[in-house]
Design a protein around this motif. Structure first.
Motif, PDB file in Angstrom:
ATOM      1  N   GLY A  33      -5.947 -32.796   9.461  1.00 33.21           N
ATOM      2  CA  GLY A  33      -7.307 -32.445   9.878  1.00 33.21           C
ATOM      3  C   GLY A  33      -7.287 -32.799  11.526  1.00 33.21           C
ATOM      4  O   GLY A  33      -8.476 -32.277  11.854  1.00 33.21           O
ATOM      5  N   THR A  34      -6.468 -33.264  12.052  1.00 35.31           N
ATOM      6  CA  THR A  34      -6.681 -33.656  13.503  1.00 35.31           C
ATOM      7  C   THR A  34      -5.658 -32.579  14.222  1.00 35.31           C
ATOM      8  O   THR A  34      -4.257 -32.690  13.968  1.00 35.31           O
ATOM      9  CB  THR A  34      -6.335 -35.008  13.872  1.00 35.31           C
ATOM     10  N   VAL A  35      -5.896 -31.819  15.288  1.00 34.87           N
ATOM     11  CA  VAL A  35      -5.118 -31.188  16.205  1.00 34.87           C
ATOM     12  C   VAL A  35      -4.577 -32.032  17.283  1.00 34.87           C
ATOM     13  O   VAL A  35      -5.486 -32.423  17.987  1.00 34.87           O
ATOM     14  CB  VAL A  35      -5.857 -29.933  16.699  1.00 34.87           C
ATOM     15  N   CYS A  36      -3.366 -32.540  17.063  1.00 29.56           N
ATOM     16  CA  CYS A  36      -2.728 -33.366  18.234  1.00 29.56           C
ATOM     17  C   CYS A  36      -1.624 -32.516  18.970  1.00 29.56           C
ATOM     18  O   CYS A  36      -1.413 -31.057  18.608  1.00 29.56           O
ATOM     19  CB  CYS A  36      -2.123 -34.584  17.770  1.00 29.56           C
ATOM     20  N   TRP A  37      -0.762 -33.082  19.799  1.00 26.35           N
ATOM     21  CA  TRP A  37       0.283 -32.169  20.587  1.00 26.35           C
ATOM     22  C   TRP A  37       1.743 -32.523  20.384  1.00 26.35           C
ATOM     23  O   TRP A  37       1.808 -33.877  20.282  1.00 26.35           O
ATOM     24  CB  TRP A  37      -0.133 -32.299  21.846  1.00 26.35           C
ATOM     25  N   VAL A  38       2.628 -31.851  20.025  1.00 24.89           N
ATOM     26  CA  VAL A  38       3.805 -32.187  20.081  1.00 24.89           C
ATOM     27  C   VAL A  38       4.809 -31.713  21.287  1.00 24.89           C
ATOM     28  O   VAL A  38       4.601 -30.423  21.795  1.00 24.89           O
ATOM     29  CB  VAL A  38       4.685 -31.654  18.873  1.00 24.89           C
ATOM     30  N   LYS A  39       5.466 -32.812  22.082  1.00 19.02           N
ATOM     31  CA  LYS A  39       6.313 -32.521  23.042  1.00 19.02           C
ATOM     32  C   LYS A  39       7.825 -32.146  22.719  1.00 19.02           C
ATOM     33  O   LYS A  39       8.418 -32.953  22.143  1.00 19.02           O
ATOM     34  CB  LYS A  39       6.189 -33.488  23.912  1.00 19.02           C
ATOM     35  N   ALA A  40       8.195 -30.694  22.744  1.00 21.84           N
ATOM     36  CA  ALA A  40       9.281 -30.249  22.216  1.00 21.84           C
ATOM     37  C   ALA A  40      10.493 -30.576  22.871  1.00 21.84           C
ATOM     38  O   ALA A  40      11.340 -29.379  23.618  1.00 21.84           O
ATOM     39  CB  ALA A  40       9.089 -28.846  21.831  1.00 21.84           C
ATOM     40  N   GLU A  41      10.952 -31.720  23.221  1.00 20.60           N
ATOM     41  CA  GLU A  41      12.196 -31.920  23.888  1.00 20.60           C
ATOM     42  C   GLU A  41      13.156 -31.545  23.306  1.00 20.60           C
ATOM     43  O   GLU A  41      14.600 -31.836  24.068  1.00 20.60           O
ATOM     44  CB  GLU A  41      12.190 -33.696  24.267  1.00 20.60           C
ATOM     45  N   ASN A  42      13.430 -31.322  22.101  1.00 23.47           N
ATOM     46  CA  ASN A  42      14.364 -30.570  21.692  1.00 23.47           C
ATOM     47  C   ASN A  42      14.891 -29.316  22.132  1.00 23.47           C
ATOM     48  O   ASN A  42      15.808 -28.824  21.772  1.00 23.47           O
ATOM     49  CB  ASN A  42      14.206 -30.435  19.998  1.00 23.47           C
ATOM     50  N   LEU A  43      14.018 -28.655  22.945  1.00 21.47           N
ATOM     51  CA  LEU A  43      14.035 -27.292  23.577  1.00 21.47           C
ATOM     52  C   LEU A  43      14.960 -27.575  24.926  1.00 21.47           C
ATOM     53  O   LEU A  43      15.020 -26.617  25.606  1.00 21.47           O
ATOM     54  CB  LEU A  43      13.110 -26.655  23.618  1.00 21.47           C
ATOM     55  N   GLN A  44      15.564 -28.886  25.295  1.00 17.98           N
ATOM     56  CA  GLN A  44      15.957 -28.906  26.716  1.00 17.98           C
ATOM     57  C   GLN A  44      17.550 -28.319  26.554  1.00 17.98           C
ATOM     58  O   GLN A  44      17.876 -28.036  25.205  1.00 17.98           O
ATOM     59  CB  GLN A  44      16.339 -30.339  27.003  1.00 17.98           C
ATOM     60  N   PRO A  45      18.032 -27.925  27.640  1.00 15.45           N
ATOM     61  CA  PRO A  45      19.341 -27.446  27.686  1.00 15.45           C
ATOM     62  C   PRO A  45      20.412 -28.237  26.716  1.00 15.45           C
ATOM     63  O   PRO A  45      21.162 -27.226  26.153  1.00 15.45           O
ATOM     64  CB  PRO A  45      19.863 -27.277  29.030  1.00 15.45           C
TER      65      PRO A  45
END
Length: 316
Positions: A33-45
């Motif tokens: 129920g809480t909107v938080c944030w995901v930093k998608a470092e898996n998408l680095q080169p």
């Protein structure tokens, strides 16, 4: 003279990295129920945040050090970060990697032009292997987490996330192996709570913070699918930065990590390797508090294809 990482160094690292790499996405994610944030470092080169520390460390080598080349120790993601930076900067790189590292990581490191030297895990001391190579050939050791420039480089992810969020995160949840990322984030975002997450039985940083001294993994440490989060101990530099800054460490089980991998695939369309999913696993399991200013670090996507397929199909 010993150099210590600091906030100014993280800012400089962030500027340097921004000049060569686009920011990774900061994705909204609703958890409980809480909107938080995901930093998608898996998408680095290279598929992991380690490109940050690798670039910043190698960028700061002297001309003499560049000619001598670098040696690094890694189960795969730091290896690729160093190899990527070395190729771009024209520096020879030798990487000491465990023989049981995922084949995708071994192949990718070699494809980036680095020489790979294998060691047996458990049984051989990887730092001793690296020291022997440096004694025989020369070169600069680029430690995966106990290097001041590497710590600053990893912290650049925090600078980037704060800029994308438009304010300092209230808290950052980070996958933790040796503590390089967590230390960098602590320096980058001094007003944010730092929650570090380690595999069950491999919480060497969490234990060290609780004890106030370095704690080593025992010979009976359990197996974990989080191959990227298995250093046997943190380093004094990491403990020094994190002491008094990090929240009490938490651990996650292999089952919780697999659930996080499946959740990320279904809800965020992200492929995450086990070690890269630890922070998300803790958030989904309710092991850490969440609010609208929470940033969850997803640190790597170099999943072994066969193992990942088994996880998605619930075969594991």
């Amino acid at each position: 003279m010993t150099r210590f990482p600091d906030h100014a160094g993280v800012i400089d690292a962030a500027r340097s990295i921004a000049a060569i790499l686009p920011p990774t996405p900061l994705l909204p994610a609703e958890i409980g129920g809480t909107v938080c944030w995901v930093k998608a470092e898996n998408l680095q080169p290279i598929g992991a945040f380690k490109i940050r520390g690798g670039w910043w460390r190698l960028s700061n080598l002297t001309p003499e050090e560049r000619r001598a080349g670098v040696v690094a120790v890694s189960s795969g993601n730091h290896a690729q970060g160093v190899a990527w930076a070395a190729r771009r900067l024209g520096i020879a790189a030798t990487i000491v990697m465990p023989r049981d590292a995922p084949e995708v990581k071994l192949a990718s490191t070699r494809a980036l032009g680095a020489e790979v030297v294998l060691y047996d895990r458990p049984g051989e001391d990887r730092d001793a292997v690296a020291a022997r190579l440096i004694a025989e050939r020369g070169g600069v050791l680029v430690h995966a987490f106990g290097d001041p420039w590497v710590i600053e480089g990893q912290g650049s992810a925090g600078i980037e996330a704060a800029a994308q969020l438009g304010r300092a995160p209230t808290r950052i949840i980070a996958c933790c192996g040796g503590g390089g990322l967590a230390a960098g984030l602590a320096l980058a975002c001094p007003d944010s709570a730092i929650h570090l997450v380690e595999p069950e039985g491999w919480d060497m940083v969490g234990q060290a913070l609780a004890a106030g001294e370095i704690v080593h993994a025992g010979p009976d440490a359990p197996r974990t699918i989080c191959d990227a989060l298995q250093p046997t101990a943190t380093k004094p530099i990491n403990l020094n930065v994190l002491s008094g800054r990090a929240e009490p460490g938490v651990t996650v089980t292999d089952a919780e990590v697999r659930h996080a991998q499946r959740w990320a695939f279904a809800h965020l369309q992200l492929v995450i390797e086990p070690g890269g999913a630890a922070a998300l696993a803790a958030a989904l399991a309710g092991n850490v508090p969440l609010d609208e200013g929470t940033v969850i670090m997803v640190t790597g996507g170099n999943a072994d294809p066969a193992a990942y397929a088994r996880t998605l199909s619930h075969a594991d």
